[in-house]
Design an enzyme around this catalytic site. Structure first.
Site, PDB file in Angstrom:
ATOM      1  N   CYS A  35      -7.491  -6.169 -10.432  1.00  0.00           N
ATOM      2  CA  CYS A  35      -6.190  -5.603 -10.087  1.00  0.00           C
ATOM      3  C   CYS A  35      -5.754  -6.017  -8.687  1.00  0.00           C
ATOM      4  O   CYS A  35      -4.593  -5.924  -8.347  1.00  0.00           O
ATOM      5  CB  CYS A  35      -6.234  -4.078 -10.102  1.00  0.00           C
ATOM      6  SG  CYS A  35      -6.545  -3.382 -11.699  1.00  0.00           S
ATOM      7  N   ASP A  37      -6.894  -4.444  -6.067  1.00  0.00           N
ATOM      8  CA  ASP A  37      -7.011  -3.237  -5.264  1.00  0.00           C
ATOM      9  C   ASP A  37      -8.268  -2.511  -5.685  1.00  0.00           C
ATOM     10  O   ASP A  37      -8.463  -2.292  -6.876  1.00  0.00           O
ATOM     11  CB  ASP A  37      -5.857  -2.269  -5.555  1.00  0.00           C
ATOM     12  CG  ASP A  37      -4.587  -2.643  -4.841  1.00  0.00           C
ATOM     13  OD1 ASP A  37      -4.683  -3.095  -3.691  1.00  0.00           O
ATOM     14  OD2 ASP A  37      -3.512  -2.450  -5.426  1.00  0.00           O
ATOM     15  N   CYS A  62      -4.519  -5.034  -0.077  1.00  0.00           N
ATOM     16  CA  CYS A  62      -3.529  -5.512   0.865  1.00  0.00           C
ATOM     17  C   CYS A  62      -3.409  -4.542   2.029  1.00  0.00           C
ATOM     18  O   CYS A  62      -4.101  -3.533   2.103  1.00  0.00           O
ATOM     19  CB  CYS A  62      -2.196  -5.669   0.155  1.00  0.00           C
ATOM     20  SG  CYS A  62      -1.659  -4.173  -0.666  1.00  0.00           S
ATOM     21  N   CYS A 106      -0.474   1.814  -4.051  1.00  0.00           N
ATOM     22  CA  CYS A 106      -1.577   1.913  -3.087  1.00  0.00           C
ATOM     23  C   CYS A 106      -1.860   3.381  -2.777  1.00  0.00           C
ATOM     24  O   CYS A 106      -3.013   3.785  -2.626  1.00  0.00           O
ATOM     25  CB  CYS A 106      -1.247   1.169  -1.796  1.00  0.00           C
ATOM     26  SG  CYS A 106      -1.112  -0.603  -2.022  1.00  0.00           S
TER      27      CYS A 106
END
Lengths: 310, 404
Positions: A35, A37, A62, A106
């Site tokens: 993914c 993440d 990120c 996120c």
């Protein structure tokens, strides 16, 4: 380049509480390298007071993923487990002064990791039905498989319903075409190809079949400034009433408990309580109300009502 | 180590700085030479002359046989779209298109659309782990049903070069039109289209120190052509609309300069690229070059750093004044790592950390020194945050969350 707030930059360039927590007694791990993440959240909870004494994270991701993780640890240290559980991804985003819509996932990952860690602490099994598949809704990280499942299980027939059930398409709205493609594919497979029948009387073709576009979107904006408290309350009650059949179809129910300014408290009952999709259902109710009222409101579970309210 | 004043710009495959000489050529077109080249009077004629001069410069850069083979467009995307749409309209009975999986979206998205809405059969030829085209699959896809082959000359992410002449000749052998998106290759690879089997070629001004919003499509003399833009007679009716005269002259000047500097790109710039790449590979564990290191553009270096994510790398590089680019999901907003990395089978552990440094003739040795000095620290910092990295051991570790 993303338009990150100073707070996001601060938490990215100088993350707080990063690294391994050797004394952790609760660990939550979410995401995957596929993914792009992934987050491991480690907590040290005092078994007597239930207070989170320390928290550390390790994040692959990120800038906003790292910042969200850092913010999360800052937000939960010193809180009890139950206090921490109340936090939503929205709270993490707010703490950071907001995230770009494409990056909201996120904050979702942070909230998921927290739930996973607390489940781990309590010895519960943490389950999530997120599977690999083509990513459709980038804002909320919803893939085609999840939409397909929601459509199949709940017999959804419209884009709006998909958004209410899964959040997909609810933010930047750029994925609506893709959602409709998934929807069409599932409906073709299951044979529920009748969404058009809803809109046009059967057998009627030509101009008669074209119904004027509902003036709905314009209404709420105009109404927003005019609604009296009573009208507003009735609008909220009406909107929730309209959503009930859909939720009841899944064996659940929703009930309006109180309205406190912009906070609207509801109770999910039946199959909804404890369902992993309940956050999505709440989000769906919220979106419906925002749309109906033409103003921003927040839908919260009745369990979060301030003590003095009752 | 001090950061060079204006920052270190190593993202020249995204866009380049307009060369000051290019700008000087352009400026009079905004002021005294503002006429419409279609007009009969002297104001127009002066501009018309400049445009024809620009056309000859582009012709020279491409080694084209005739200046009338150059059609000015708004850029690479318009050239790509025009090439494909023109050809399928000219050959309506042929319902297949051959392209590659690593093309630019200007080609891929159009092919997807033609497949979905206009029933074209699209052959998307795969690549191996180094980004080399699967020649057997390519040959198998060719037939007299193919209207157009569209394959890029060099890949924008890895710089990997495809054997364009061979591909073009194979296409010609079955009667297909051959188009190449040469946006990254023009100015870096010597070309002689007059002796080539290439029918159509796209180029973009801003990749070679001309301004944005200008490009060209090479159309071989005699090729059946159907314009995408209809209207006035500009560009011999192949691209209607009043000419973007300042930008066209800018592209002409840039083409002239590119021809002059081509040798430098392949010597000095290439040496800088190699030095940067070797230094990074030597100083940073668990990283590798993507694409084909033995057959690529002289200015491009794409290194995949494992177990960390590209956007975070770019943000930290940016703090050091360094501009680079990433195939990572987050930088594009697409949430999926680049289609080029996935096509090459680069594992997800590395694809998210793929970082592209693309140099130009503006790049200096001091800038390369600065990048070499800061990259290892940036990678180490991010790995210290990564759950996939065992800090003490300096290597990857197992991490498999239940929720994935």
């Amino acid at each position: 380049m993303w338009n990150y707030t100073d707070k996001v930059k601060e938490h990215f360039f100088n993350p707080k509480n990063s690294g391994v927590l050797d004394t952790a007694n609760a660990v939550g791990e979410v995401g995957s390298i596929t993914c792009g993440d992934a987050l491991r959240l480690m907590l040290k909870v005092d078994p007597d007071t239930q207070i989170i004494q320390d928290a550390k994270f390790q994040t692959f991701g990120c800038g906003s993923a790292i910042a969200s993780s850092s913010a999360l640890t800052e937000m939960i240290i010193g809180k009890t487990v139950d206090e921490a559980l109340v936090l939503t991804n929205r709270d993490i985003a707010d703490y950071l002064g907001g995230l770009p819509p494409e990056k909201m996932h996120c904050s979702v990952m942070g909230a998921e990791a927290l739930r996973a860690a607390i489940a781990n602490y309590k010895g519960e099994a943490w389950e999530d039905d997120h599977e690999e598949g083509e990513l459709v809704c980038k804002c909320f990280g919803i893939d085609a498989a999840m939409i397909e499942r929601a459509v199949t299980v709940n017999g959804l027939t419209s884009l709006e319903e998909v958004t209410h059930y899964t959040k997909a398409g609810g933010s930047c709205q750029t994925c609506h075409e893709k959602i409709e493609e998934v929807l069409e594919a599932v409906m073709a497979k299951t044979g529920i190809l009748k969404p058009a029948a809803k809109h046009s009387p059967t057998g009627v073709v030509g101009l008669d079949a074209i119904q004027p576009l509902a003036a709905k979107p314009a209404e709420p904006a105009a109404a927003a400034s005019k609604l009296t408290n009573v009208q507003r309350m009735q609008a909220i009650m009406g909107a929730i009433e309209a959503m009930r059949p859909q939720i009841q179809r899944d064996g659940g129910d929703v009930e309006l408990v109180d309205i406190d300014g912009k906070d609207i408290y509801v109770r999910l009952t039946g199959a909804c309580s404890g369902c992993s999709q309940s956050a999505g259902t709440m989000m769906g109710v919220q979106m419906k109300l925002v749309e109906t009222l033409g103003e921003f409101v927040r839908v919260k579970p009745a369990s979060l009502m301030p003590a003095h309210a009752n | 180590m001090t950061i060079p004043n204006s920052g270190v710009y190593l993202d020249n495959n995204a866009t380049t700085r307009v060369d000051p000489e290019v700008l000087t050529e352009m400026l009079p077109l905004f002021t005294e030479h503002f006429g419409n080249p279609s007009s009969m009077h002297a104001f127009g004629a002066a501009v018309g002359g400049k445009i024809e001069w620009a056309r000859k410069q582009v012709q020279a850069l491409l080694g084209a046989g005739y200046d009338s083979e150059i059609v000015f467009t708004s850029g690479g995307t318009e050239s790509d779209n025009t090439a494909i749409l023109s050809t399928i309209e000219a050959y309506p009975k042929k319902k297949e298109i051959v392209t590659s999986v690593v093309e630019h979206p200007a080609v891929l998205a159009l092919c997807d659309y033609l497949e979905k809405k206009r029933d074209y059969k699209i052959h998307r030829i795969g690549v191996d782990s180094k980004g080399n085209l699967d020649m057997d699959a390519y040959k198998a896809a060719l037939s007299d049903r193919v209207a157009i082959v569209s394959i890029m000359w060099a890949n924008n992410e890895t710089g990997t070069i495809f054997p364009i002449e061979e591909l073009a000749q194979l296409a010609k052998a079955v009667g297909a039109i051959f188009h190449t998106d040469a946006v990254q290759a023009v100015g870096k690879i010597p070309m002689k289209l007059a002796d080539s089997a290439v029918d159509l070629l796209s180029l973009s001004g801003h990749k070679l120190h001309a301004p944005k919003g200008i490009g060209a499509l090479y159309v071989k003399r005699g090729l059946r052509f159907r314009p995408m833009m209809r209207g006035g007679h500009q560009e011999r009716s192949r691209r209607a609309g009043t000419e973007n005269a300042p930008a066209i002259v800018g592209l002409g000047a840039a083409a002239h300069l590119a021809l002059t500097h081509m040798a430098e790109e392949n010597t000095r710039v290439k040496a800088q690229r190699d030095r940067l790449e070797q230094a990074i590979l030597a100083a940073v564990p668990s990283c590798f070059v993507t694409g084909n290191p033995d057959n690529r553009l002289p200015n491009t270096c794409n290194v995949a750093f494992e177990y960390i994510e590209g956007e975070a790398i770019l943000l930290l590089l940016n703090e050091q004044g360094i501009a680079a680019s990433s195939g990572s999901a987050c930088t594009s907003g697409s949430l999926e790592p680049s289609h080029v990395m996935r096509a090459m089978g680069v594992p997800y552990t590395a694809a998210h950390g793929a970082t592209r440094f693309s140099l130009s003739r503006d790049t200096t040795d001091a800038e390369i020194d600065h990048v070499i000095a800061v990259v290892p620290g940036i990678i180490a910092k991010l790995r210290s945050l990564s759950p996939y990295w065992e800090q003490s051991a300096g290597k990857a570790k197992d991490f498999a969350p239940v929720y994935s």
